[in-house]
Design a protein around this motif. Structure first.
Motif, short mmCIF file in Angstrom:
data_model
loop_
_atom_site.label_atom_id
_atom_site.label_comp_id
_atom_site.label_asym_id
_atom_site.label_seq_id
_atom_site.Cartn_x
_atom_site.Cartn_y
_atom_site.Cartn_z
N ALA A 221 0.84 -1.21 0.00
CA ALA A 221 0.00 0.00 0.00
C ALA A 221 0.87 1.25 0.00
CB ALA A 221 -0.93 -0.01 1.21
N ILE A 224 2.18 1.85 -3.45
CA ILE A 224 1.13 2.40 -4.31
C ILE A 224 0.91 3.88 -4.01
CG2 ILE A 224 -1.36 2.32 -4.82
CD1 ILE A 224 -1.15 -0.75 -4.31
N LYS A 256 -2.56 -1.84 -10.91
CA LYS A 256 -3.72 -2.72 -10.80
C LYS A 256 -3.35 -4.06 -10.16
CE LYS A 256 -7.55 -4.63 -13.52
NZ LYS A 256 -8.15 -4.74 -14.89
N SER A 258 -0.72 -4.69 -8.36
CA SER A 258 -0.23 -4.43 -7.00
C SER A 258 -1.39 -4.37 -6.02
CB SER A 258 0.56 -3.12 -6.96
OG SER A 258 1.74 -3.21 -7.73
N ARG A 259 -2.47 -3.72 -6.42
CA ARG A 259 -3.66 -3.65 -5.56
C ARG A 259 -4.24 -5.04 -5.33
NH1 ARG A 259 -4.84 1.23 -8.68
NH2 ARG A 259 -4.57 3.06 -7.34
N LYS A 260 -4.28 -5.85 -6.37
CA LYS A 260 -4.79 -7.22 -6.24
C LYS A 260 -3.93 -8.01 -5.25
CE LYS A 260 -6.97 -7.95 -10.76
NZ LYS A 260 -6.90 -8.73 -12.02
N GLU A 263 -4.60 -6.89 -1.70
CA GLU A 263 -5.89 -7.44 -1.24
C GLU A 263 -5.75 -8.91 -0.86
OE1 GLU A 263 -8.42 -6.56 -4.51
OE2 GLU A 263 -8.55 -4.41 -4.04
N ILE A 291 -5.06 -1.15 3.46
CA ILE A 291 -4.92 -0.98 2.00
C ILE A 291 -5.87 0.08 1.44
CG2 ILE A 291 -3.96 -3.26 1.55
CD1 ILE A 291 -6.78 -4.13 0.63
N ASP A 292 -6.79 0.56 2.27
CA ASP A 292 -7.70 1.61 1.82
C ASP A 292 -7.26 3.01 2.25
OD1 ASP A 292 -9.35 -0.19 0.59
OD2 ASP A 292 -10.80 -0.31 2.22
#
Length: 295
Positions: A221, A224, A256, A258-260, A263, A291-292
């Motif tokens: 995170a 990102i 994209k 990296s976010r997956k 999660e 992560i948010d």
């Protein structure tokens, strides 16, 4: 638990630990004035206190309530974390003029004072544990914190991070850097809380695995945010990873993917808490918040 509720809970835990840190520093005799000023400057800047919150919540999870051992351990890990940030910002390391929304320690004072303030906080953390926690727990906590922060832990991650600059990204090396540089300290937070709360070995193992996966997600995170956020929001210079040729998840996998992956790490961290059932709801909410977050 909603986003607002978890942020309130984190803030409440931060207030508890900030009070403990303030009391520790105020009552510490013999520190030269300039050094004391630098220590107060960096510790009063606050920060998210995520590591401290994990200590306190893990203690509550296994022991039913926050105790003074947990508060001491939370203060200690925040001292170690802050020392690492002071040194990380130095010109010889990541060379950042800003931290937690204001001038880095070496900019507010000077490089020598910043180095010594970091050295002091690292040493103080272990003395705080030794002086205030009964021997058996203190030994286990000291070992846990030293292994996470030491030459095969956080410092190893920092060394590899520097050596990997401007090199071809490698997934295996990237994960090792993230485990050592960040994840092991969040893992230590969970273990320290477990020790403070009197956890059994099965509970300690589950929380250790939770902390490691949470720490990996936290660093992804961060990678990102360095790409998508700005300096004012982050409280530190944004966009530095790419400029310095850092090996990061976005550099290797793109935003994209990296976010997956972040999660998936959070899902694994939540699964690690299955032993505790609904009692671990707040830690599960924290994992999602990790992560948010926007900073």
């Amino acid at each position: 638990m909603s986003k607002v509720e978890i942020k309130i809970e984190i803030a409440q835990k931060a207030d508890l630990v900030n009070g403990k840190i303030d009391s520790i520093i105020k009552n510490w005799d013999g520190i030269p004035t300039r050094l004391a000023d630098a220590i107060r400057y960096v510790m009063e800047a606050g920060g998210k206190r995520i590591r401290a919150a994990i200590v306190l919540w893990c203690c509550e999870l296994v022991g039913g309530k926050v105790n003074d051992d947990a508060l001491i351990a939370a203060a200690a890990i925040e001292m170690v974390h802050t020392y690492s940030l002071i040194h990380d910002d130095l010109p010889a390391m990541d060379n950042d003029d800003f931290r937690r929304g204001r001038a880095s320690c070496h900019k507010a004072f000077d490089e020598a004072t910043a180095i010594l303030a970091g050295d002091a906080l690292l040493t103080m953390a272990f003395e705080v544990i030794a002086k205030n926690i009964e021997a058996k727990k203190a030994v286990e906590m000291t070992k846990t914190l030293a292994q996470a922060a030491g030459p095969a832990g956080m410092i190893a991650g920092q060394m590899d991070d520097i050596l990997s600059e401007n090199s071809k990204p490698n997934a295996q090396k990237l994960e090792l850097i993230h485990i050592n540089k960040t994840a092991k300290m969040l893992q230590a937070s969970a273990i320290l809380g477990a020790i403070a709360g009197g956890a059994d070995e099965k509970q300690k193992k589950a929380l250790a695995e939770f902390g490691l996966n949470l720490g990996l997600a936290f660093q992804v995170a961060d990678d990102i945010l360095d790409v998508v956020s700005d300096t004012q929001t982050l409280g530190k210079t944004a966009g530095k990873d790419a400029k310095q040729g850092k090996v990061t998840y976005p550099a290797l996998f793109g935003l994209k993917e990296s976010r997956k992956r972040a999660e998936a790490m959070v899902s694994q961290a939540i699964e690690n808490l299955s032993l505790f059932g609904e009692k671990a709801e707040i830690l599960k909410s924290l994992a999602i918040e990790i992560i948010d977050r926007t900073k």
